[in-house]
Design a protein around this motif. Structure first.
Motif, PDB file in Angstrom:
ATOM      1  N   ASP A   1     -64.892 -37.332 -69.507  1.00 26.07           N
ATOM      2  CA  ASP A   1     -64.638 -38.279 -70.597  1.00 26.07           C
ATOM      3  C   ASP A   1     -63.688 -37.685 -71.633  1.00 26.07           C
ATOM      4  O   ASP A   1     -62.846 -38.398 -72.195  1.00 26.07           O
ATOM      5  CB  ASP A   1     -65.959 -38.676 -71.260  1.00 26.07           C
ATOM      6  CG  ASP A   1     -66.779 -39.624 -70.403  1.00 26.07           C
ATOM      7  OD1 ASP A   1     -66.212 -40.167 -69.431  1.00 26.07           O
ATOM      8  OD2 ASP A   1     -67.976 -39.812 -70.687  1.00 26.07           O
ATOM      9  N   ILE A   2     -63.829 -36.397 -71.901  1.00 28.21           N
ATOM     10  CA  ILE A   2     -62.930 -35.749 -72.864  1.00 28.21           C
ATOM     11  C   ILE A   2     -61.489 -35.840 -72.381  1.00 28.21           C
ATOM     12  O   ILE A   2     -60.574 -36.192 -73.150  1.00 28.21           O
ATOM     13  CB  ILE A   2     -63.344 -34.285 -73.084  1.00 28.21           C
ATOM     14  CG1 ILE A   2     -64.679 -34.220 -73.841  1.00 28.21           C
ATOM     15  CG2 ILE A   2     -62.263 -33.532 -73.861  1.00 28.21           C
ATOM     16  CD1 ILE A   2     -65.255 -32.823 -73.937  1.00 28.21           C
ATOM     17  N   HIS A   3     -61.257 -35.540 -71.115  1.00 29.55           N
ATOM     18  CA  HIS A   3     -59.896 -35.609 -70.574  1.00 29.55           C
ATOM     19  C   HIS A   3     -59.425 -37.063 -70.466  1.00 29.55           C
ATOM     20  O   HIS A   3     -58.243 -37.349 -70.697  1.00 29.55           O
ATOM     21  CB  HIS A   3     -59.848 -34.933 -69.203  1.00 29.55           C
ATOM     22  CG  HIS A   3     -59.922 -33.440 -69.280  1.00 29.55           C
ATOM     23  ND1 HIS A   3     -58.852 -32.662 -69.652  1.00 29.55           N
ATOM     24  CD2 HIS A   3     -60.946 -32.577 -69.031  1.00 29.55           C
ATOM     25  CE1 HIS A   3     -59.211 -31.385 -69.633  1.00 29.55           C
ATOM     26  NE2 HIS A   3     -60.472 -31.308 -69.257  1.00 29.55           N
ATOM     27  N   LYS A   4     -60.327 -37.962 -70.126  1.00 27.70           N
ATOM     28  CA  LYS A   4     -59.933 -39.359 -69.949  1.00 27.70           C
ATOM     29  C   LYS A   4     -59.516 -39.990 -71.270  1.00 27.70           C
ATOM     30  O   LYS A   4     -58.491 -40.678 -71.344  1.00 27.70           O
ATOM     31  CB  LYS A   4     -61.096 -40.146 -69.330  1.00 27.70           C
ATOM     32  CG  LYS A   4     -60.815 -41.625 -69.135  1.00 27.70           C
ATOM     33  CD  LYS A   4     -61.927 -42.287 -68.336  1.00 27.70           C
ATOM     34  CE  LYS A   4     -63.237 -42.256 -69.085  1.00 27.70           C
ATOM     35  NZ  LYS A   4     -64.312 -42.961 -68.362  1.00 27.70           N
ATOM     36  N   ILE A   5     -60.273 -39.756 -72.322  1.00 30.77           N
ATOM     37  CA  ILE A   5     -59.986 -40.391 -73.608  1.00 30.77           C
ATOM     38  C   ILE A   5     -58.796 -39.728 -74.297  1.00 30.77           C
ATOM     39  O   ILE A   5     -58.025 -40.380 -74.995  1.00 30.77           O
ATOM     40  CB  ILE A   5     -61.242 -40.362 -74.490  1.00 30.77           C
ATOM     41  CG1 ILE A   5     -62.331 -41.228 -73.856  1.00 30.77           C
ATOM     42  CG2 ILE A   5     -60.940 -40.838 -75.898  1.00 30.77           C
ATOM     43  CD1 ILE A   5     -63.638 -41.229 -74.600  1.00 30.77           C
ATOM     44  N   SER A   6     -58.618 -38.423 -74.100  1.00 33.11           N
ATOM     45  CA  SER A   6     -57.474 -37.739 -74.711  1.00 33.11           C
ATOM     46  C   SER A   6     -56.194 -37.926 -73.901  1.00 33.11           C
ATOM     47  O   SER A   6     -55.115 -37.540 -74.366  1.00 33.11           O
ATOM     48  CB  SER A   6     -57.769 -36.242 -74.843  1.00 33.11           C
ATOM     49  OG  SER A   6     -57.895 -35.632 -73.569  1.00 33.11           O
ATOM     50  N   PHE A   7     -56.303 -38.496 -72.686  1.00 34.18           N
ATOM     51  CA  PHE A   7     -55.163 -38.725 -71.781  1.00 34.18           C
ATOM     52  C   PHE A   7     -54.560 -37.432 -71.237  1.00 34.18           C
ATOM     53  O   PHE A   7     -53.505 -37.463 -70.609  1.00 34.18           O
ATOM     54  CB  PHE A   7     -54.053 -39.542 -72.448  1.00 34.18           C
ATOM     55  CG  PHE A   7     -54.445 -40.945 -72.770  1.00 34.18           C
ATOM     56  CD1 PHE A   7     -54.731 -41.851 -71.770  1.00 34.18           C
ATOM     57  CD2 PHE A   7     -54.538 -41.365 -74.088  1.00 34.18           C
ATOM     58  CE1 PHE A   7     -55.108 -43.145 -72.064  1.00 34.18           C
ATOM     59  CE2 PHE A   7     -54.907 -42.661 -74.392  1.00 34.18           C
ATOM     60  CZ  PHE A   7     -55.201 -43.557 -73.372  1.00 34.18           C
ATOM     61  N   VAL A   8     -55.188 -36.283 -71.495  1.00 34.24           N
ATOM     62  CA  VAL A   8     -54.685 -35.015 -70.986  1.00 34.24           C
ATOM     63  C   VAL A   8     -55.385 -34.714 -69.665  1.00 34.24           C
ATOM     64  O   VAL A   8     -56.612 -34.641 -69.618  1.00 34.24           O
ATOM     65  CB  VAL A   8     -54.936 -33.876 -71.992  1.00 34.24           C
ATOM     66  CG1 VAL A   8     -54.557 -32.528 -71.390  1.00 34.24           C
ATOM     67  CG2 VAL A   8     -54.139 -34.120 -73.260  1.00 34.24           C
ATOM     68  N   PRO A   9     -54.647 -34.561 -68.577  1.00 35.98           N
ATOM     69  CA  PRO A   9     -55.286 -34.346 -67.264  1.00 35.98           C
ATOM     70  C   PRO A   9     -55.985 -33.004 -67.188  1.00 35.98           C
ATOM     71  O   PRO A   9     -55.579 -32.030 -67.837  1.00 35.98           O
ATOM     72  CB  PRO A   9     -54.112 -34.429 -66.282  1.00 35.98           C
ATOM     73  CG  PRO A   9     -52.915 -34.038 -67.090  1.00 35.98           C
ATOM     74  CD  PRO A   9     -53.178 -34.557 -68.479  1.00 35.98           C
ATOM     75  N   ASP A  10     -57.026 -32.949 -66.386  1.00 35.55           N
ATOM     76  CA  ASP A  10     -57.746 -31.710 -66.130  1.00 35.55           C
ATOM     77  C   ASP A  10     -57.039 -30.987 -64.983  1.00 35.55           C
ATOM     78  O   ASP A  10     -57.152 -31.370 -63.821  1.00 35.55           O
ATOM     79  CB  ASP A  10     -59.197 -32.013 -65.775  1.00 35.55           C
ATOM     80  CG  ASP A  10     -60.015 -30.749 -65.572  1.00 35.55           C
ATOM     81  OD1 ASP A  10     -59.453 -29.647 -65.768  1.00 35.55           O
ATOM     82  OD2 ASP A  10     -61.205 -30.859 -65.224  1.00 35.55           O
ATOM     83  N   LEU A  11     -56.301 -29.946 -65.311  1.00 35.22           N
ATOM     84  CA  LEU A  11     -55.507 -29.246 -64.301  1.00 35.22           C
ATOM     85  C   LEU A  11     -56.369 -28.478 -63.308  1.00 35.22           C
ATOM     86  O   LEU A  11     -55.878 -28.069 -62.259  1.00 35.22           O
ATOM     87  CB  LEU A  11     -54.530 -28.285 -64.989  1.00 35.22           C
ATOM     88  CG  LEU A  11     -53.516 -28.933 -65.938  1.00 35.22           C
ATOM     89  CD1 LEU A  11     -52.609 -27.874 -66.540  1.00 35.22           C
ATOM     90  CD2 LEU A  11     -52.699 -29.996 -65.233  1.00 35.22           C
TER      91      LEU A  11
END
Length: 509
Positions: free
Chosen positions: A352-362
């Protein structure tokens, strides 16, 4: 029977300044992020009381929010490190695990937008010359990166332009904790003045030196203590920048940090990981339960409390259904931990943190692997839309920077006019590229590529022109060797033929 303990319920205190019932947004409301405005500069500058009130408001109302955002960037998360928030049972483990997702978000954002230097090109050659010299002298590539970092960390960033004693035009970043701009009430939000008040400490005293920048002068006040701020004018200096020489950069009109809206979820993740560490630590301290014919009445409450601290539990015999007493028994009781449920909860929070911030989880397996460039673009689609918004705000600041530069160049008779021409500012995403696949597809389609372009794609060639010159020298040397071989190689054949004829004649004789 084992004691059932639930996870993901970090036992915060209820009387502390930060608890799970109040999120970051509730702690820092709209009053901590609004822009200062006035009808005109004289309305504030002619009344030092109003200016002092504005400085105090920025220092005591707005700066705490900026400090909290900076803390999350440096893994000093307020939600988990608050001293008032600890487990209720003091003898239990109380680990605090902070996770700086904010750093991950900010570093990816800065690298994507400024990892490749921002290009600034005008259709007027003289303007390009001024911009190139200015960028080189001020290391603008690094400055742009730091301005973007502050802009996406705090929702705002400030750049101060000045001319030093050597008549060199300079740009530096100005600390957001000691800088703000006051705008007019017109629809264009014209900057009326900017305030810079660096605070420094001497012993236990905090001192401050206030400077106000208007569109034509710099007003400096005498140094005083910040606790008893008193503005006494020291000097006024005129400048030739034509406008307020402090530029504010903001990603949009909301001036929000790039990770501000996911801070509550970061707090939840911190609490969940801390709970896991605490419960896993407490697992190692199993409780010894002794059941038998014991007289518990001889133990006081304090004795029982000490037994609990020693992980010892004494129980009297029970009565079985048939009326007999239960047997004497001794056993260890372990806490039960729902591993699958806890890990699934933390995985969901991280996603959810990556989804809402739009930053992909590398580190996500679905993000890595052999995927086409188009598939990767779709994974970054949301982030790219957000990046475009930030780039528009940053462009406005860059255009203002070079407009101020041309103002002072024109004043110093170094430029013919203040027109920037058709100044184009281009951001190049800093992403890995499948150059080999793209090049192969283009060549197969019939496109011709020069050797100079191909050399530009090679990571081990630093100077393309020098490499081309070496290739040309080698070709010329090969041509010279071929001519020499042809010339002297023919003479050797002739000489060998003469020797053969001479030998034949001798044999005949």
């Amino acid at each position: 029977m084992g004691e059932m303990l639930k996870v993901n319920e970090f036992e915060h205190g209820t009387d502390g300044p930060y608890d799970v019932s109040r999120s970051f947004q509730q702690l820092y409301g709209p009053e901590t992020n609004y822009s200062y405005r006035a009808d005109n500069a004289e309305e504030i500058l002619n009344d030092t009381g109003k200016l002092i009130a504005m400085i105090y408001d920025h220092c005591h109302v707005q700066c705490p929010r900026l400090a909290a955002l900076d803390d999350y960037m440096k893994a000093r998360n307020n939600g988990i490190y608050n001293d008032e928030c600890r487990r209720i049972e003091k003898e239990r483990a109380d680990y605090r695990a902070a996770h700086n997702f904010a750093k991950i978000i900010n570093v990816f954002d800065v690298g994507y937008n400024t990892g490749v230097p921002i290009k600034k090109v005008s259709d007027i050659e003289q303007i390009n010359k001024f911009i190139t010299e200015y960028d080189r002298d001020n290391d603008i590539e690094a400055l742009d990166g730091e301005l973007w970092r502050d802009m996406k960390k705090y929702g705002r960033a400030y750049e101060l332009q000045y001319r030093n004693e050597k008549d060199q035009d300079r740009s530096v970043i100005s600390n957001v904790f000691e800088t703000f701009v006051c705008y007019g009430t017109d629809v264009e939000r014209t900057p009326l003045f900017a305030v810079r008040y660096p605070i420094y400490r001497i012993g236990s005293q905090e001192r401050v030196r206030v400077s106000v920048y208007t569109d034509n002068e710099i007003i400096t006040y005498k140094t005083c203590q910040i606790a008893s701020l008193k503005l006494e004018e020291e000097k006024r200096e005129f400048h030739q920048w034509g406008e307020v020489p402090i530029t504010e950069y903001s990603p949009d009109r909301y001036r929000m940090s790039g990770y501000e809206d996911v801070i509550p979820m970061i707090d939840l993740y911190d609490a969940a990981q801390s709970d896991t560490a605490n419960y896993m630590s407490d697992l190692n301290e199993a409780t010894l339960v002794i059941t038998g014919d014991l007289n518990l009445q001889k133990y006081s409450v304090s004795d029982l409390a000490e037994m609990k601290k020693a992980n010892l539990l004494l129980l009297a015999n029970g009565i079985n259904p048939d009326g007999s007493k239960s047997q004497t028994d001794a056993k260890y009781v372990y806490k039960q931990y729902d591993v699958n449920g806890a890990e699934a909860y933390k995985d969901r929070l991280q996603k959810d943190i990556h989804k809402i911030s739009f930053v992909p989880d590398l580190t996500d397996d679905s993000f890595s692997g052999t995927q086409s460039g188009e598939a990767m673009k779709y994974k970054l689609f949301g982030f790219q839309q957000m990046a475009k918004t930030g780039q528009r705000g940053f462009k406005r600041g860059l255009i203002r920077r070079y407009r101020l530069l041309m103002n002072i160049k024109n004043f110093a008779n170094e430029a013919d006019n203040t027109d920037l021409g058709n100044l184009t500012i281009t951001f190049t995403p800093n992403l890995p590229k499948a150059i080999l696949e793209e090049l192969k597809a283009l060549v197969d389609a019939g496109m011709e590529v020069s050797q100079e372009t191909l050399m530009g794609l090679a990571s081990f060639i630093e100077d393309i022109q020098a490499e081309l010159e070496r290739i040309q020298n080698e070709k010329e040397k090969e041509q010279d060797d071929a001519v020499m071989k042809q010339m002297f190689g023919g003479m050797e054949n002739e000489q060998s033929g003469v020797l053969e004829e001479t030998g034949d004649g001798a044999e005949e004789a």
